[in-house]
Design an enzyme around this catalytic site. Structure first.
Site, PDB file in Angstrom:
ATOM      1  N   ARG A  17       0.770  -1.065  -0.369  1.00  0.00           N
ATOM      2  CA  ARG A  17      -0.348   0.357   0.248  1.00  0.00           C
ATOM      3  C   ARG A  17       0.796   1.393  -0.610  1.00  0.00           C
ATOM      4  NH1 ARG A  17      -5.728  -0.719   2.057  1.00  0.00           N
ATOM      5  NH2 ARG A  17      -5.775  -2.536   1.244  1.00  0.00           N
TER       6      ARG A  17
ATOM      7  N   ARG B 278      -3.416   6.803   1.091  1.00  0.00           N
ATOM      8  CA  ARG B 278      -3.721   8.306   1.850  1.00  0.00           C
ATOM      9  C   ARG B 278      -2.437   8.806   3.027  1.00  0.00           C
ATOM     10  NH1 ARG B 278      -9.041   5.662   3.409  1.00  0.00           N
ATOM     11  NH2 ARG B 278      -7.401   3.571   3.158  1.00  0.00           N
TER      12      ARG B 278
ATOM     13  N   ARG C 127      -6.508  11.510  -6.474  1.00  0.00           N
ATOM     14  CA  ARG C 127      -7.412  10.886  -5.792  1.00  0.00           C
ATOM     15  C   ARG C 127      -9.239  11.726  -6.149  1.00  0.00           C
ATOM     16  NH1 ARG C 127     -11.698   9.740  -1.684  1.00  0.00           N
ATOM     17  NH2 ARG C 127     -11.337   7.300  -1.359  1.00  0.00           N
TER      18      ARG C 127
ATOM     19  N   ASP D 137      -7.121  -3.140  -7.122  1.00  0.00           N
ATOM     20  CA  ASP D 137      -7.846  -3.379  -5.685  1.00  0.00           C
ATOM     21  C   ASP D 137      -8.156  -4.276  -6.851  1.00  0.00           C
ATOM     22  OD1 ASP D 137      -7.929  -2.713  -3.154  1.00  0.00           O
ATOM     23  OD2 ASP D 137     -10.114  -4.152  -3.655  1.00  0.00           O
TER      24      ASP D 137
ATOM     25  N   TYR E  94     -14.802 -11.874   0.454  1.00  0.00           N
ATOM     26  CA  TYR E  94     -15.465 -10.748  -0.441  1.00  0.00           C
ATOM     27  C   TYR E  94     -16.612 -10.997  -0.316  1.00  0.00           C
ATOM     28  CZ  TYR E  94     -11.574  -7.639   1.765  1.00  0.00           C
ATOM     29  OH  TYR E  94     -11.114  -7.088   2.561  1.00  0.00           O
TER      30      TYR E  94
HETATM   31  O1  CP3 Z   1       0.316  -1.597  -2.570  1.00  0.00           O
HETATM   32  C1  CP3 Z   1      -0.140  -0.352  -2.990  1.00  0.00           C
HETATM   33  O2  CP3 Z   1       0.056   0.780  -3.295  1.00  0.00           O
HETATM   34  C2  CP3 Z   1      -1.142  -0.677  -4.084  1.00  0.00           C
HETATM   35  C3  CP3 Z   1      -2.500  -0.805  -4.529  1.00  0.00           C
HETATM   36  C4  CP3 Z   1      -3.893  -1.238  -3.340  1.00  0.00           C
HETATM   37  C5  CP3 Z   1      -4.870  -0.714  -3.231  1.00  0.00           C
HETATM   38  N1  CP3 Z   1      -5.064  -2.675  -2.438  1.00  0.00           N
HETATM   39  C6  CP3 Z   1      -4.981  -0.109  -2.689  1.00  0.00           C
HETATM   40  C7  CP3 Z   1      -6.105   1.029  -2.104  1.00  0.00           C
HETATM   41  C8  CP3 Z   1      -3.405  -3.102  -3.004  1.00  0.00           C
HETATM   42  C9  CP3 Z   1      -2.023  -3.667  -3.392  1.00  0.00           C
HETATM   43  C10 CP3 Z   1      -4.421  -3.551  -2.137  1.00  0.00           C
HETATM   44  C11 CP3 Z   1      -4.915  -5.149  -2.629  1.00  0.00           C
HETATM   45  C12 CP3 Z   1      -5.672  -5.614  -1.630  1.00  0.00           C
HETATM   46  N2  CP3 Z   1      -7.258  -4.837  -1.528  1.00  0.00           N
HETATM   47  C13 CP3 Z   1      -5.980  -6.180  -0.545  1.00  0.00           C
HETATM   48  C14 CP3 Z   1      -4.373  -7.305  -0.373  1.00  0.00           C
HETATM   49  C15 CP3 Z   1      -3.725  -6.897   0.868  1.00  0.00           C
HETATM   50  C16 CP3 Z   1      -4.209  -6.235   2.293  1.00  0.00           C
HETATM   51  O3  CP3 Z   1      -4.028  -4.614   2.662  1.00  0.00           O
HETATM   52  O4  CP3 Z   1      -3.969  -6.793   2.929  1.00  0.00           O
HETATM   53  C17 CP3 Z   1      -7.319  -6.056   0.040  1.00  0.00           C
HETATM   54  C18 CP3 Z   1      -7.730  -7.304   1.645  1.00  0.00           C
HETATM   55  C19 CP3 Z   1      -7.949  -5.124  -0.840  1.00  0.00           C
HETATM   56  C20 CP3 Z   1      -9.792  -4.680   0.042  1.00  0.00           C
HETATM   57  C21 CP3 Z   1      -9.651  -3.391   0.310  1.00  0.00           C
HETATM   58  N3  CP3 Z   1      -9.841  -2.316  -0.080  1.00  0.00           N
HETATM   59  C22 CP3 Z   1     -10.021  -2.904   1.517  1.00  0.00           C
HETATM   60  C23 CP3 Z   1      -9.423  -3.950   2.910  1.00  0.00           C
HETATM   61  C24 CP3 Z   1      -9.690  -1.434   1.005  1.00  0.00           C
HETATM   62  C25 CP3 Z   1      -9.888  -0.265   2.242  1.00  0.00           C
HETATM   63  C26 CP3 Z   1      -9.046  -0.255   3.175  1.00  0.00           C
HETATM   64  C27 CP3 Z   1      -8.775   1.102   3.528  1.00  0.00           C
HETATM   65  O5  CP3 Z   1      -7.848   1.247   3.811  1.00  0.00           O
HETATM   66  O6  CP3 Z   1      -9.447   2.156   3.629  1.00  0.00           O
HETATM   67  C28 CP3 Z   1      -9.271  -1.221  -0.032  1.00  0.00           C
HETATM   68  C29 CP3 Z   1      -8.912   0.209   0.264  1.00  0.00           C
HETATM   69  C30 CP3 Z   1      -8.278   0.906  -0.423  1.00  0.00           C
HETATM   70  N4  CP3 Z   1      -7.357   0.110  -1.640  1.00  0.00           N
HETATM   71  C31 CP3 Z   1      -7.103   2.035  -0.544  1.00  0.00           C
HETATM   72  C32 CP3 Z   1      -6.062   1.906  -1.491  1.00  0.00           C
HETATM   73  C33 CP3 Z   1      -5.597   2.836  -1.847  1.00  0.00           C
HETATM   74  C34 CP3 Z   1      -8.340   3.254  -0.093  1.00  0.00           C
HETATM   75  C35 CP3 Z   1      -8.851   3.961  -0.870  1.00  0.00           C
HETATM   76  C36 CP3 Z   1      -8.811   4.810  -1.267  1.00  0.00           C
HETATM   77  O7  CP3 Z   1      -8.084   6.036  -1.020  1.00  0.00           O
HETATM   78  O8  CP3 Z   1      -9.998   5.555   0.003  1.00  0.00           O
END
Ligand code: CP3
Length: 357
Positions: free
Chosen positions: A42, A46, A55, A92, A169
């Protein structure tokens, strides 16, 4: 900032040459490197002000993911600011489910929501892998843009969700603490849930092949919720699906990374999978994981450490790298970076990996 950045760049001089132009790819292959490569799960997110600005320009998280130009831009932002050894394509794990007919949203709070969670075996059977690349071409386009812009020694990682994490999910409808619905589904309908995992494996194999064709040089499969299962069920239902997904990439010359969230008890169960790197979290000992699997390892600083002081981050990071295997080690956090992480904590982490303070 620019002064800080130039000192980071000079401290990342290649040093002794490896057989690979990228420190990250060399470590994946357990070749010698001058120091451990580092990136952060990640890393585009943010905690970065420039991410929040892009964003906002995109309008929403999903719009950002689906816009190749802006997705490429946010993928590159953490590389420019910190000089990580690898970039991970911004997307994602849920996006490749859309071509399978799954509708979802990313509300501002609470993580992703699946509009109509799939509770019944008939609904699982209706999910069929789409033809190669259908519905996710924006990811391929973002990957080729990023690869064209990245320095040659910074590797680009493609990724997907692991079948079990995606199934969680789909059945739970969102991020779950207990995973009770998907586990109940597994115990009530083992054959059908097992078949769903295999179908998801096939769909993700096509998706990763598309990413590699577009320029991804390594792939990571995120099994974030692996730890919800006991070893017995993980070995019986999940490992065969992972084996199918990973084996479908056999002919591609790219390192395969499996990230195991909460999976200290599962290291033995994944040891025979065709992976190059096992990513683990802070509950799993890096050296024990390396010895038990014979693979390179990646991880595993607790992301909460980055909410402490820069000194505490340095100390914890140095302790981690000192205890890590000398070859076949990639420095990372044990899970995604938290949104309120200070930028100085990331610098402290990287300086400590690079042998600075
Ligand atoms: O790593 C990176 O920089 C690449 C981007 C990336 C995102 N999601 C962007 C994201 C990657 C590799 C993921 C994978 C992902 N998504 C996983 C596996 C990794 C992990 O963290 O376990 C999972 C379980 C998800 C599902 C998901 N997407 C969740 C649980 C959330 C909310 C979490 C949060 O922090 O709010 C997301 C949203 C998400 N995916 C964001 C980002 C940058 C936040 C969205 C935003 O900008 O509002």
């Amino acid at each position: 900032m620019s002064q800080q950045r130039s000192s980071l760049v000079s401290s990342s001089d290649p040093g002794p040459r490896t057989t690979d132009p990228s420190r990250f790819l060399a470590a994946c292959r357990r070749q010698p490197v001058d120091r451990p490569p580092a990136w952060i799960m990640r890393q585009a997110g943010r905690y970065l002000p420039e991410y929040r600005a892009t964003r906002a320009e995109a309008g929403s998280f999903l719009a950002l993911c689906r816009n190749p130009e802006l997705a490429a831009e946010v993928t590159l932002q953490p590389i420019r600011r910190f000089g990580f050894d690898a970039a991970i394509i911004f997307s994602d794990i849920l996006l490749p489910l859309a071509p399978l007919g799954v509708h979802f949203a990313f509300p501002d709070e609470g993580g992703p929501r699946i509009e109509a969670p799939l509770a019944r075996p008939e609904e699982w059977e209706a999910l069929q892998p789409p033809a190669d690349g259908v519905g996710t071409s924006f990811v391929a386009e973002a990957i080729s843009r990023v690869r064209a812009a990245l320095p040659a020694d910074v590797a680009l990682i493609g990724f997907c969700g692991a079948p079990w994490t995606l199934a969680s999910y789909l059945v739970e409808g969102g991020t779950s603490r207990e995973h009770a619905a998907v586990k109940a589904a597994l115990f009530a309908h083992p054959a059908e849930l097992g078949a769903l995992l295999l179908r998801l494996a096939d769909a993700m194999a096509l998706y990763l092949r598309q990413q590699v064709a577009a320029g991804a040089q390594a792939v990571q499969v995120f099994d974030s919720w692996a730890g919800a299962l006991a070893e017995r069920e993980y070995a019986e239902f999940v490992v065969p699906a992972l084996a199918r997904l990973l084996a479908a990439l056999d002919d591609l010359d790219v390192p395969r990374i499996l990230y195991l969230g909460g999976g200290a008890h599962l290291v033995g169960a994944v040891a025979s999978l065709p992976i190059d790197v096992l990513g683990v979290d802070w509950r799993t000992d890096l050296t024990r994981a390396a010895l038990a699997t014979g693979k390179a390892v990646q991880g595993n600083l607790d992301p909460a450490v980055l909410l402490s002081s820069p000194d505490a981050v340095s100390r914890a990071t140095r302790r981690m790298t000192a205890a890590a295997p000398p070859t076949g080690y990639i420095a990372n956090l044990g899970h995604g970076i938290l949104p309120h992480t200070p930028l100085a904590a990331v610098t402290a982490f990287l300086d400590a990996v690079r042998g600075g303070q």
